[in-house]
Design a protein around this motif. Sequence first.
Motif, mmCIF file in Angstrom:
data_model
loop_
_atom_site.group_PDB
_atom_site.id
_atom_site.type_symbol
_atom_site.label_atom_id
_atom_site.label_comp_id
_atom_site.label_asym_id
_atom_site.label_seq_id
_atom_site.Cartn_x
_atom_site.Cartn_y
_atom_site.Cartn_z
ATOM 1 N N GLY A 135 -20.799 -18.359 0.757
ATOM 2 C CA GLY A 135 -21.978 -18.352 1.836
ATOM 3 C C GLY A 135 -22.163 -17.811 2.974
ATOM 4 N N ARG A 136 -20.879 -17.373 3.417
ATOM 5 C CA ARG A 136 -20.708 -16.535 4.915
ATOM 6 C C ARG A 136 -20.061 -15.343 4.565
ATOM 7 N N ALA A 137 -20.262 -14.227 5.158
ATOM 8 C CA ALA A 137 -19.376 -12.965 5.229
ATOM 9 C C ALA A 137 -19.324 -12.411 6.701
ATOM 10 N N ILE A 138 -18.120 -11.798 6.813
ATOM 11 C CA ILE A 138 -18.021 -10.957 8.025
ATOM 12 C C ILE A 138 -17.382 -9.680 7.324
ATOM 13 N N TYR A 139 -17.826 -8.769 7.837
ATOM 14 C CA TYR A 139 -17.189 -7.185 7.467
ATOM 15 C C TYR A 139 -16.776 -6.454 8.506
ATOM 16 N N MET A 140 -15.923 -5.789 8.062
ATOM 17 C CA MET A 140 -15.104 -4.807 9.023
ATOM 18 C C MET A 140 -15.261 -3.444 8.262
ATOM 19 N N SER A 141 -15.920 -2.331 8.898
ATOM 20 C CA SER A 141 -16.244 -1.116 8.395
ATOM 21 C C SER A 141 -14.557 -0.362 8.920
ATOM 22 N N GLY A 142 -14.393 0.945 8.125
ATOM 23 C CA GLY A 142 -13.313 1.751 8.636
ATOM 24 C C GLY A 142 -12.037 1.274 7.941
ATOM 25 N N VAL A 143 -11.966 -0.177 7.519
ATOM 26 C CA VAL A 143 -10.799 -0.397 6.952
ATOM 27 C C VAL A 143 -10.101 0.343 5.646
ATOM 28 N N ALA A 144 -9.054 0.747 5.763
ATOM 29 C CA ALA A 144 -8.568 1.496 4.455
ATOM 30 C C ALA A 144 -7.524 0.862 3.722
ATOM 31 N N ASN A 145 -7.267 1.308 2.728
ATOM 32 C CA ASN A 145 -5.903 0.823 1.985
ATOM 33 C C ASN A 145 -5.209 2.149 1.426
ATOM 34 N N VAL A 146 -3.972 2.164 1.615
ATOM 35 C CA VAL A 146 -3.013 3.009 1.357
ATOM 36 C C VAL A 146 -2.354 2.856 -0.126
ATOM 37 N N ARG A 147 -2.411 3.938 -0.861
ATOM 38 C CA ARG A 147 -1.478 3.764 -2.277
ATOM 39 C C ARG A 147 -0.214 3.842 -1.940
ATOM 40 N N ASN A 148 0.535 2.619 -1.661
ATOM 41 C CA ASN A 148 1.654 2.555 -1.115
ATOM 42 C C ASN A 148 2.832 3.240 -2.177
ATOM 43 N N PRO A 149 2.812 2.879 -3.332
ATOM 44 C CA PRO A 149 3.973 3.843 -4.296
ATOM 45 C C PRO A 149 3.731 5.172 -4.075
ATOM 46 N N ARG A 150 2.506 5.868 -3.868
ATOM 47 C CA ARG A 150 2.531 7.187 -3.587
ATOM 48 C C ARG A 150 2.659 7.590 -2.332
ATOM 49 N N LEU A 151 2.430 6.742 -1.272
ATOM 50 C CA LEU A 151 2.898 7.104 0.206
ATOM 51 C C LEU A 151 4.254 7.076 0.246
ATOM 52 N N VAL A 152 5.310 6.422 -0.740
ATOM 53 C CA VAL A 152 6.642 6.397 -0.522
ATOM 54 C C VAL A 152 7.215 7.711 -1.085
ATOM 55 N N LYS A 153 6.477 7.747 -2.363
ATOM 56 C CA LYS A 153 6.710 9.162 -3.095
ATOM 57 C C LYS A 153 6.394 10.575 -2.106
ATOM 58 N N SER A 154 5.450 10.533 -1.427
ATOM 59 C CA SER A 154 5.112 11.450 -0.649
ATOM 60 C C SER A 154 6.118 11.783 0.543
ATOM 61 N N LEU A 155 6.317 10.585 1.223
ATOM 62 C CA LEU A 155 7.656 10.512 2.171
ATOM 63 C C LEU A 155 8.772 11.252 1.667
ATOM 64 N N LYS A 156 9.090 10.808 0.658
ATOM 65 C CA LYS A 156 10.489 11.008 -0.099
ATOM 66 C C LYS A 156 10.490 12.594 -0.517
ATOM 67 N N ALA A 157 9.366 13.090 -0.746
ATOM 68 C CA ALA A 157 9.276 14.447 -1.190
ATOM 69 C C ALA A 157 9.365 15.423 0.362
ATOM 70 N N ALA A 158 8.718 15.024 1.350
ATOM 71 C CA ALA A 158 8.601 15.473 2.678
ATOM 72 C C ALA A 158 10.041 15.532 3.149
ATOM 73 N N LEU A 159 10.834 14.337 3.019
ATOM 74 C CA LEU A 159 12.034 14.541 3.534
ATOM 75 C C LEU A 159 12.987 15.320 2.703
ATOM 76 N N GLN A 160 13.052 15.399 1.426
ATOM 77 C CA GLN A 160 13.695 16.022 0.632
ATOM 78 C C GLN A 160 13.553 17.688 0.980
ATOM 79 N N ALA A 161 12.651 17.984 1.376
ATOM 80 C CA ALA A 161 12.190 19.377 1.777
ATOM 81 C C ALA A 161 12.630 19.859 3.107
ATOM 82 N N LEU A 162 13.355 18.764 3.795
ATOM 83 C CA LEU A 162 14.112 19.271 5.111
ATOM 84 C C LEU A 162 15.307 19.575 4.983
ATOM 85 N N PRO A 163 15.895 20.736 5.603
ATOM 86 C CA PRO A 163 17.289 20.963 5.157
ATOM 87 C C PRO A 163 18.467 20.148 6.001
ATOM 88 N N ASN A 164 17.866 19.305 7.085
ATOM 89 C CA ASN A 164 18.631 18.608 7.919
ATOM 90 C C ASN A 164 18.700 17.095 7.650
#
Length: 364
Positions: A135-164
């Motif tokens: 019967g009722r709705a509120i809406y917030m524009s601009g809210v995103a979702n992140v595909r978290n398994p891909r986020l951690v995969k991307s962060l892991k790849a970024a770290l593996q590329a760093l020599p230290n």
Amino acid sequence: MTKQVVIVGGGVIGLLTAFNLAAEVEQVVLCDKGEVGKESSWAGGGIVSPLYPWRYSPAVTALAHWSQDFYPQLGERLFASTGVDPEVHTTGLYWLDLDDEDEALAWAAREGRPLSAVDIAQAYAAVPVLGSGFGRAIYMSGVANVRNPRLVKSLKAALQALPNVVLKEHCEITGFSREGETITGVETASGAIAADRVVLTAGAWSGELLGTLGLNLPVEPVKGQMILYKCAADFLPSMVLANGRYAIPRRDGHILVGSTLEHCGFDKAPTEDALESLKASAVELLPALADATPVAHWAGLRPGSPEGIPYIGEVPGWQGLWLNCGHYRNGLVLAPASCQLFADLLLGRAPIIDPSPYAPAGRL
């Protein structure tokens, strides 16, 4: 300059902490008892907002706002450097038939967030697959979702590329090395790893590890179960939430429905009761799913903490031991701000926000 930082726990908080510190210290060693990113960071839904942001303290709100504004550029930066897209997907979010709608609208006006009441017909026009009877709705524009398994995969790849940066997976930490009241590293089954600073980012397991020093960190596992459907890419144009359950669309048509909230220790086995409950919620929100079979069902353990306020800062009485943990239901939401604030504190920079609400001092 800090020479070696050891980070204990490789979820999104640990990975992003390592990412933020890597350019500022000589070496970062990140240890995880399993594979990085495979616990709650993998299991969550990835909505880049607390489910009910107006119900949280200003401490959580401050971190959430900073992170929400930062996520798109983080996603673009990781995609550009690794080729793995975390898919920060901006869809907006509809809350349906809220009991505390007035509080939500007052919060939005006070905080300057783009949340407003909409005519229910407008919600049905925007989301034609939505179940009837709301019967009722509120809406917030601009809210995103992140595909978290891909986020951690991307962060892991970024770290593996760093020599230290060194990633040590399947490396369980059994305790801390110490000289008097100074933490000098961590203990593992294969020997000690020395460090100038040790950072505990072990999610639901952080309390157990800190207990080895006789400290009581009130972080406990809280189980959450989710199910996943596969639909057409344009099936669900926006995230929807009603009666404590939500549906999240990914860009490729996968729909996540979650989640349960269970206090049952470290048991993370999916259950038939939860499966049936989640399927019922899915059909209530999106009746077309009545004819669909979930393609996956899983559980994870959130790091529950009082009021959901994380612990960020140095542990009093133990020089060299730092915390970035206890994010409860909002680890993915709060990660960018939490990890930026943490780096500011460890490196002695001006912090992005007031750090006092998150300080371990007085909270352990």
